[in-house]
Design an enzyme around this catalytic site. Structure first.
Site, PDB file in Angstrom:
ATOM      1  N   SER A  92       0.847  -1.189   0.000  1.00  0.00           N
ATOM      2  CA  SER A  92       0.000   0.000   0.000  1.00  0.00           C
ATOM      3  C   SER A  92       0.880   1.236   0.000  1.00  0.00           C
ATOM      4  O   SER A  92       1.901   1.279   0.672  1.00  0.00           O
ATOM      5  CB  SER A  92      -0.915   0.011   1.234  1.00  0.00           C
ATOM      6  OG  SER A  92      -1.744   1.160   1.236  1.00  0.00           O
ATOM      7  N   HIS A 102      -7.155  -4.832   4.411  1.00  0.00           N
ATOM      8  CA  HIS A 102      -6.783  -3.412   4.418  1.00  0.00           C
ATOM      9  C   HIS A 102      -7.602  -2.633   3.391  1.00  0.00           C
ATOM     10  O   HIS A 102      -8.161  -1.574   3.674  1.00  0.00           O
ATOM     11  CB  HIS A 102      -5.286  -3.283   4.115  1.00  0.00           C
ATOM     12  CG  HIS A 102      -4.820  -1.922   3.703  1.00  0.00           C
ATOM     13  ND1 HIS A 102      -5.021  -1.410   2.431  1.00  0.00           N
ATOM     14  CD2 HIS A 102      -4.156  -0.956   4.391  1.00  0.00           C
ATOM     15  CE1 HIS A 102      -4.500  -0.197   2.354  1.00  0.00           C
ATOM     16  NE2 HIS A 102      -3.971   0.098   3.531  1.00  0.00           N
TER      17      HIS A 102
END
Length: 325
Positions: A121, A174
């Site tokens: 990410s 996530h």
């Protein structure tokens, strides 16, 4: 220190740049030669084929894949499995389904080729700020690649999550959480925009990022988006969904875990991709049939109160008032 990178899209290219800045020897390959030429100008060693790519890496090789999940990734792994040798390591850093990681590791391990999955990410900001990285695979392979991960991530920004698939599993959840957070912010700002008050949305986002319990990097991005045009007039309202959101909801169903917010945010994205939604036509038709409600084309200005602009009086708001069906 050497790393091979396959896939020079927005994130793959910037990962290669980050490793170059940290003095890694980067060997790069991409299906389109233009991107290879670009990163070569910045210090990488370019390859014009997978065979050439493997030859330019020193054994035991470490190869980082940044490819679309599905057929493109499967094809590259299958080809590399015939070119790599025992002790070499493949790392899938793309947005892959964790069950595919288990399948890939099962296919590669009998050949002596090691495999790790890396959920990443950071988006387009990763080059400067680093990439939060979630790792799955054998712990010995994690230890072997830790210097690589340390230079890719910000401080405290990488974690060994467990066996094969664990990294992408954590990244999947996530992204599901990300869906829910974005949906909540979007709905909150729509209520603010629809109110009778002339509220500066950019300043609200900035305000909330100073001591508020809802402060976040997403709010910083919202403040930037609202600057200049708070109604986002030039931004289309279609929101694409990535695989991770769907996979998170599917996994919640498989495990019998309730995840209503993430599920709703995924469905909201589906809705944004449709025009003149049939289910809304059914609702309008039913209201017309049982109550004689007229069909109304939605021409409300986004800045108007969607329950009836001008009808709201802040000092006389009645809690518990139920709108007409």
């Amino acid at each position: 220190m050497q790393i091979g990178v396959i896939g020079l899209g927005r994130m793959g290219m910037n990962m290669a740049r980050r490793w170059l800045k940290n003095k890694w020897d980067v060997v790069a390959y991409n299906r389109t030669q233009e991107k290879v030429d670009q990163i070569v100008k910045e210090g990488a060693v370019g390859a014009d084929s997978l065979e050439d790519f493997v030859k330019k890496l020193k054994a035991p090789r470490a190869v980082w894949l940044m490819l679309p999940a599905g057929a493109p990734l499967d094809e590259h792994i299958e080809k590399l499995s015939t070119l790599l040798r025992k002790g070499d390591l493949l790392i899938d850093g793309g947005n892959s389904y964790f069950k595919d990681d288990i399948r890939h590791s099962d296919e590669l391990i009998p050949k002596g080729i090691h495999f790790m999955d890396a959920g990443v990410s950071g988006g387009i900001w990763g080059l400067k700020q680093g990439y939060c990285t979630m790792i799955g695979g054998d712990k010995a392979d994690f230890a072997r690649t830790e210097p690589l991960l340390k230079d890719l991530a910000p401080e405290n920004g990488y974690l060994y999550c467990g066996g094969h698939g664990a990294g992408h599993f954590v990244k999947m959840v996530h992204n599901g959480i990300e869906y829910g957070l974005m949906q909540a912010y979007a709905e909150g700002f729509e209520i603010l925009a629809a109110s009778p008050y002339k509220i500066d949305l950019a300043n609200v986002a900035k305000l909330w990022n100073n001591g508020s319990v809802v402060r976040s990097w997403l709010l910083e991005l919202a403040a930037d988006a609202f600057k200049g045009d708070a109604l986002l007039s030039d931004v289309p309202g279609t929101v694409q969904d990535s695989g991770e959101g769907r996979w998170t909801v599917q996994q919640a169903v498989e495990m019998g875990v309730s995840a209503p917010i993430i599920t709703m945010s995924l469905y909201q994205r589906f809705l944004s991709q449709q025009k003149n939604v049939f289910s809304n036509k059914v609702l309008a038709a039913l209201r017309n049939k049982f109550g004689g409600h007229a069909f109304v084309e939605d021409k409300l200005n986004p800045s108007q109160n969607r329950a009836g602009a001008g009808s709201f009086k802040a000092s006389k708001a009645q809690p518990g008032t139920k709108p007409a069906s």
